[in-house]
Design an enzyme around this catalytic site. Structure first.
Site, mmCIF file in Angstrom:
data_model
loop_
_atom_site.group_PDB
_atom_site.id
_atom_site.type_symbol
_atom_site.label_atom_id
_atom_site.label_comp_id
_atom_site.label_asym_id
_atom_site.label_seq_id
_atom_site.Cartn_x
_atom_site.Cartn_y
_atom_site.Cartn_z
ATOM 1 N N ARG A 126 0.815 -1.217 0.000
ATOM 2 C CA ARG A 126 0.000 0.000 0.000
ATOM 3 C C ARG A 126 0.846 1.264 0.000
ATOM 4 O O ARG A 126 0.405 2.317 -0.456
ATOM 5 C CB ARG A 126 -1.005 -0.042 1.137
ATOM 6 C CG ARG A 126 -2.108 -1.090 0.881
ATOM 7 C CD ARG A 126 -3.055 -1.256 2.052
ATOM 8 N NE ARG A 126 -2.419 -1.799 3.225
ATOM 9 C CZ ARG A 126 -2.249 -3.097 3.484
ATOM 10 N NH1 ARG A 126 -2.682 -3.998 2.624
ATOM 11 N NH2 ARG A 126 -1.656 -3.492 4.584
ATOM 12 N N GLU A 147 6.173 -10.339 14.433
ATOM 13 C CA GLU A 147 5.598 -10.866 15.665
ATOM 14 C C GLU A 147 6.002 -12.322 15.875
ATOM 15 O O GLU A 147 6.335 -12.731 16.980
ATOM 16 C CB GLU A 147 4.073 -10.725 15.622
ATOM 17 C CG GLU A 147 3.408 -11.060 16.933
ATOM 18 C CD GLU A 147 1.911 -10.798 16.897
ATOM 19 O OE1 GLU A 147 1.267 -11.093 17.909
ATOM 20 O OE2 GLU A 147 1.395 -10.314 15.870
#
Length: 181
Positions: A64, A101
């Site tokens: 994006r 993560e």
């Protein structure tokens, strides 16, 4: 930017609960991108801090960040530099590994994407923990860029990403904030 415009931008972003996993609210900017007025206002707001200044390149983080960064580069009459996932660029590249993560990833940039001392603005749609943006800043600096700022449509301040970039002496500009993650 006036409060009504900020509110309209925030309203143009779709929130999807429990995606990609339970407890996460995904902030989907495709609705903002699909609204010509909201898209224009967002790009204008991202450009505003740099209008009239010298910005040599705008770097966008896949994917994006390409959409937003390309539009920002166009308005600033600057070149655009894509920062991509490893293995997606065809020429000589420089890469950096960064923590996710659960595990690690790598991003890369063409080794000749900027000239030493080029003033670069980093653009992406959202900043959360800041790990990806921090890696992008370090990658740009590694090839000689002066990262003058990082810009995001969305900030999730509770996750500390903007503070993480400011600790690297990178000014951060965001348009809207959402609570949570």
């Amino acid at each position: 930017m006036d409060p009504r415009t900020l509110s309209a931008l925030k309203d143009a972003i779709r929130s999807i609960p429990d995606y990609p996993k339970p407890g996460i609210v995904f902030r989907d900017i495709t609705t903002l991108l699909g609204d010509p007025g909201a898209f224009r206002r967002a790009v204008d707001a991202l450009v505003h801090p740099f209008a009239g200044g010298r910005i040599d390149r705008v770097a966008g983080i896949e994917a994006r960040g390409f959409i937003l960064g390309g539009a920002v580069a166009h308005q600033l009459s600057s070149g655009f530099v894509p920062i991509r996932k490893k293995g997606k660029l065809p020429h000589t590249t420089v890469s950096i590994a960064y923590a996710l993560e659960y595990g690690t990833d790598e991003m890369e940039i063409h080794s000749d994407a900027v000239k030493p001392g080029d003033r670069v603005v980093l653009v992406d749609d959202l900043i959360a923990t800041g790990g990806t943006a921090e890696a992008a800043v370090n990658l740009l600096r590694q090839i000689g860029a002066e990262v003058v700022a990082a810009c995001f449509v969305i900030d999730l301040p509770a996750l500390g990403g903007a503070a993480r970039l400011r600790a690297l002496d990178v000014p951060v500009f965001t348009l809207v904030e959402f609570e949570g993650h």
